[in-house]
Design an enzyme around this catalytic site. Structure first.
Site, mmCIF file in Angstrom:
data_model
loop_
_atom_site.group_PDB
_atom_site.id
_atom_site.type_symbol
_atom_site.label_atom_id
_atom_site.label_comp_id
_atom_site.label_asym_id
_atom_site.label_seq_id
_atom_site.Cartn_x
_atom_site.Cartn_y
_atom_site.Cartn_z
ATOM 1 C CB THR B 54 29.849 -19.112 1.776
ATOM 2 O OG1 THR B 54 29.645 -17.906 2.519
ATOM 3 C CG2 THR B 54 30.583 -18.812 0.488
ATOM 4 C CD GLU B 55 25.103 -17.392 4.392
ATOM 5 O OE1 GLU B 55 25.788 -18.414 4.225
ATOM 6 O OE2 GLU B 55 24.858 -16.903 5.514
ATOM 7 C CG ASN B 56 29.336 -14.665 0.449
ATOM 8 O OD1 ASN B 56 29.288 -15.761 0.992
ATOM 9 N ND2 ASN B 56 30.470 -14.092 0.090
ATOM 10 C CB SER B 96 23.270 -17.850 -3.081
ATOM 11 O OG SER B 96 23.939 -18.430 -1.993
#
Lengths: 237, 224, 237, 224
Positions: B54-56, B96
């Site tokens: 998840t890109e966060n 990320s």
């Protein structure tokens, strides 16, 4: 199931092909994956372009790989370390190519390669011979050169602790180039001091996420380059 | 204009997610968008291990927590509470997106407002004057991940086709979508245009074609 | 002696000047330095350019700063979160400027700003309206746009644990933008859950090295944005 | 050519390092080059706290270890064994050079082969055909750190001046040096050229001028 563990050094590097570009971790002997380098000598891949900060010392590790005639080009920042005898001789005889890159630019080029950044600008090397022929450009009133991201077919690195996903932690300044090289190579091959179960490394302290790693081999008691050199060892002996 | 756009026809949302999960190979690193794509994680076939990004800032995203072990500091890109699997790791946003931009994620599953026959994706803005444009990580995902799957209802709520000759909305990326999973069919983006590779039970080629804004090809297995 | 600890929230942000550019950490409420933002409301600096992934929710934190008329421009990737009411209204009325940046490009621009890279190339946003007017260039047969490094006068961030040198660790996905914002700001101001002695944090697990941090204030029991919103709170009340 | 270049005249190496340490303010983040610069760390005046960065990946470098607590994985940029102070941290090379390139390090102390009156530094290559060029981090340091101090013997081993109108060796950086600490004097690089701000005990202005390849100015406190 994801299991990146492998138990043969030769198998770990068996697919390194002639002409490959290889990043090798380490700053001097700290972080140098010497067992993997020796495995690369065993499998005899040749015409390699090697990216490392230095060119090795004595007649073991990276110096031995070079001495064995497997390296046609070095990309590095400091090719003449104390105890570096192999590279200077070949270089003076025109037997090996050198691309000299400032250390920080080398690190940033590797990081850019891993992060999908094809090129960036830096003020490092402006007004020096290492900026010759490079594209220049002013930003904020200051001159900069354009540098390219650097990628490799393989990275050979050493870490302290790994799990089967390829999550890695390092020991002190042996970390150096390994995390960014792991990002920048198509296949990242790791020798680790310890292999642990997948829930052992705290998710907060993983330095290299497993996504950047392809193979992990446990070398619990690695040889120490400086000791081998002090003992006058060479590889292969 | 078609009079009936019954969303119950064909696959339900869960079935679309399940069908997509079948195409994710063992060992993949996968980023799932908000909405139906998130549901894909629940349907990984037995025996496969897939790691979710998840890109966060989390690799190894697990399912939603129970209310006791929920932590407002542990969320996904849709800002929903999630968990971390054993073997997960946390990292900052630049690292990320290095995973995304540097082609390290294998597959991304996204929602769509429109997809063109050449694989252009529009999923971030209607381009209307009073629209508040909000892009998030969508453009980074489609630019950095080689295999982009789209899960979407075949038509909009008003019955308009979402699969088109050209996108009329502003693009998220050009020629980025590989495969589309709708409630009616699984459709590949090919050099010749949209190609049906699978029809939902009870759905005919013609039914799908009528609801699609571009000519459909069909895989030979359905071609007789 | 190096001691970056400070014990007044107002003092921590007192030198934020009108017209300053401020990076504010957080992705939604995770990592949002809400006490520092409220202090910024108290000191009333105005005409601010704020860099954050979002624009806040409800009427507390970043949304309250915007609602209070202190922000003239937002640089962000996703200005319309669920519960985001303040920004959309001001934006539609032409009262606030928006620079919309893809999330990964935003992160990389901040990291570049902190790393002394004035500009870089990325394929993100090519062929979309967000690439309009940007310099384009082909690398490896693919089109890219040039993006600029992003810096700020101040960064306000939140962490889990800090020492007097400013070494920081974070909690889970609350890490998000904080480490790179700390690098990119002239003055980095941190609210931490815990303040520990200088030899407490293992040198291997420090995420933000103290060199990137200027002030640290302990907020041991921070308010939770979503709870305040659920309670219908606004700031200042 | 001067017949005597007795290195015992003026300051010894330790004294040069000690004099340099006086100019490093409390709270500074400092990078020390290999050689005499490394010695500066030993002479930080009482009451000041200075944090040392070594570009191979350590902030908070401490003194050399005893033989028992030496670790081949804990070294400085000169590849010598060091220790880490309480409050130190380790990081990778890209992060380390981000500290340098991003102007986060306050002061760097380097050795020199030549310095020009406009502050150009040459310290990485003689430019001779059989020289193996090796630059390391020198160019990154001078480009990224605002205050560059040089510690060097005033002349080469053969008695030639190192402070010159122009560097004849390839540059490390142009107009980067702020101040030079030699065995004979402390010299600032000013818009008018080299300016003596302090002379070593027993050393005269003329003595230094004779050994310098560019006209020297002098601070008014020595000017009468």
């Amino acid at each position: 199931m994801i299991d990146k563990r492998i138990d043969s050094l030769t198998a770990a590097v068996a697919d390194v092909f002639d002409g490959a570009t290889i990043m090798i971790g380490g700053f001097g002997e700290a972080g140098s994956p010497i067992e993997l380098i020796h495995a690369l000598i065993d499998v005899r891949a040749k015409d390699l372009t090697v990216i490392n900060n230095n060119t090795g010392s004595g007649h073991v590790g990276l110096a031995a790989l070079i001495e064995n005639g497997q390296v046609s080009k070095m990309i590095c920042s400091y090719p003449r370390t104390l105890g570096s005898k192999v590279f200077p001789k070949l270089y003076r005889n025109g037997k090996i190519e050198l691309e000299l890159v400032p250390q920080g630019t080398l690190a940033e080029r590797i990081r850019a390669g891993g992060a999908g950044i094809p090129a960036f600008f830096t003020a490092t090397s402006v007004d020096t011979p290492l900026a010759a022929g490079k594209e220049h450009r002013h930003f904020n009133g200051r001159n900069h050169v354009m540098e390219y991201g650097l990628k490799a077919d393989f990275a050979l690195i050493k870490c302290k602790c790994a799990d089967r996903y390829g999550n890695l932690t390092y020991n002190k300044t042996a970390r150096n180039f390994a995390p960014i090289m792991a990002m920048a190579a198509t296949k990242t091959i790791v020798q680790t001091g310890t292999l642990v179960e997948v829930d052992t490394i705290d998710p907060e302290i993983v330095v290299t996420p497993g996504i950047f790693v392809d193979r992990v081999i446990a070398i619990s008691d690695p040889v120490q380059e400086s000791k081998l050199i002090a003992e006058g060892m060479s590889y292969p002996c | 204009m078609l009079t009936s756009n019954n969303l119950q026809l064909g696959w339900r949302r869960e079935e679309m997610a399940k069908r997509t999960a079948l195409d994710i190979p063992d060992g993949s690193y996968v980023n799932l968008g908000i909405g139906i794509p998130e549901m894909v994680a629940q349907y990984v076939p037995e025996g496969r291990e897939v790691i979710y990004h998840t890109e966060n800032g989390l690799l190894g995203m697990g399912p939603a927590p129970t209310s006791e072990n929920s932590d407002p500091d542990l969320i996904n890109a849709g800002k929903k509470a999630v968990t971390a699997i054993p073997g997960a790791c946390f990292f900052h946003h630049a690292d990320s997106f290095a995973m995304i931009r540097g082609h390290h994620i294998d597959i991304c599953v996204l929602g769509a407002m429109q997809v063109s026959k050449q694989g252009d994706l529009a999923n971030w803005s209607t381009g209307e004057p009073d629209d508040i444009p909000a892009v998030g990580g969508a453009m980074d995902l489609v630019a950095g991940i080689k295999t982009i799957y789209v899960i979407t209802q075949h038509c909009t709520k008003t019955g308009d086709p979402k699969l088109l000759e050209f996108c009329s909305y502003p693009l998220t990326g050009k020629a980025v979508v590989s495969r589309i999973y709708t409630n009616l069919a699984v459709i590949d983006v090919t050099s010749g245009g949209f190609k049906i590779v699978e029809l939902a039970p009870g759905i005919s080629f013609d039914y799908v074609q009528e609801r699609t804004g571009s000519k459909l090809l069909i895989d030979h297995q359905y071609n007789d």
